[in-house]
Write an enzyme that holds these catalytic residues in place. Structure first.
Site, PDB file in Angstrom:
ATOM      1  N   GLU A 198     -44.829  11.306   6.227  1.00  0.00           N
ATOM      2  CA  GLU A 198     -45.483  10.843   7.464  1.00  0.00           C
ATOM      3  C   GLU A 198     -45.129   9.431   7.814  1.00  0.00           C
ATOM      4  O   GLU A 198     -45.025   8.595   7.136  1.00  0.00           O
ATOM      5  CB  GLU A 198     -46.847  10.928   7.113  1.00  0.00           C
TER       6      GLU A 198
ATOM      7  N   LYS B  40     -57.550  16.175   6.663  1.00  0.00           N
ATOM      8  CA  LYS B  40     -57.126  14.854   5.723  1.00  0.00           C
ATOM      9  C   LYS B  40     -58.755  14.314   5.688  1.00  0.00           C
ATOM     10  O   LYS B  40     -59.304  13.593   6.563  1.00  0.00           O
ATOM     11  CB  LYS B  40     -56.428  14.087   6.538  1.00  0.00           C
TER      12      LYS B  40
END
Length: 214
Positions: free
Chosen positions: A41, A130
């Site tokens: 990411e 998340k």
């Protein structure tokens, strides 16, 4: 979406690249990839992150999934997708972001913290949620508590995830964990140690690999 969920379940680990600039992203990403990390990411809060995402996609090809993090606005979705991001990660639940991502057929790991937020993110179409910032609210114990009433939601604990925490999170039912500073250390700064990063990455991969596919 299913491809991202399958990758999370297989590899169990996301490396978060966040820095004051993206000049070391490529070097660090190569080390992470060599250690076996396949989900990376690059956060949009890092200057030049879109260009770094494009470069990493070209360098690593189909053998890695490069995502864009810190996606907060629909305009961020467009920037990330144009750069070649395979998935998006948000810090919060923004229905407009999830709607725009769905329109572009791009999966989202949506940031949430409370049970209400987690459930909302899932119902709005997130590929996974998340749980952030997980360490600040109890770590493994918190994840276990929120997962009990939400067993169908794939959770990715993020925020202060250290090597010693990986086993606890995965044993508690997380589909994967995401790590930034505890994994990257100083590798993204000028003069940071890539050999040390390789060691840490190998340790994180070994810890995550013990659990196999979720």
């Amino acid at each position: 979406m299913k491809d991202l969920q399958a990758a999370l379940a297989e590899h169990r680990l996301v490396a978060i690249l966040r820095a004051t600039d993206a000049s070391r992203f490529a070097d660090a990403a190569m080390v992470l990839h060599a250690a076996g990390i396949r989900l990376l990411e690059a956060t949009l809060t890092t200057p030049d992150a879109p260009a770094a995402i494009t470069a990493l996609r070209l360098a690593l090809g189909e053998d890695a999934l490069i995502g864009a993090g810190s996606v907060r606005e629909p305009s961020d979705v467009d920037i990330a997708v144009d750069a070649g991001a395979a998935y998006l990660i948000t810090p919060t639940v923004n229905p407009a972001v999830l709607e725009r991502a769905a329109a572009l057929d791009t999966p989202v790991i949506c940031g949430a913290l409370t049970p209400t937020e987690i459930d909302q993110a899932w119902r709005l179409g997130a590929a996974a949620v998340k749980v952030f910032p997980v360490a600040a609210v109890g770590g493994v114990a918190y994840l276990r508590a929120v997962r009990a009433p939400l067993p169908d939601v794939p959770l990715v604990p993020t925020g202060g995830v250290h090597l010693a925490d990986v086993e606890g999170y995965l044993r508690s039912g997380a589909i994967a964990v995401a790590a930034a500073t505890p994994l990257l250390g100083d590798a993204l700064s000028s003069g940071g140690s890539l050999p040390d990063l390789a060691t840490r990455a190998g340790e994180f991969v070994a810890a995550a690999s013990r659990f196999g596919t979720a």
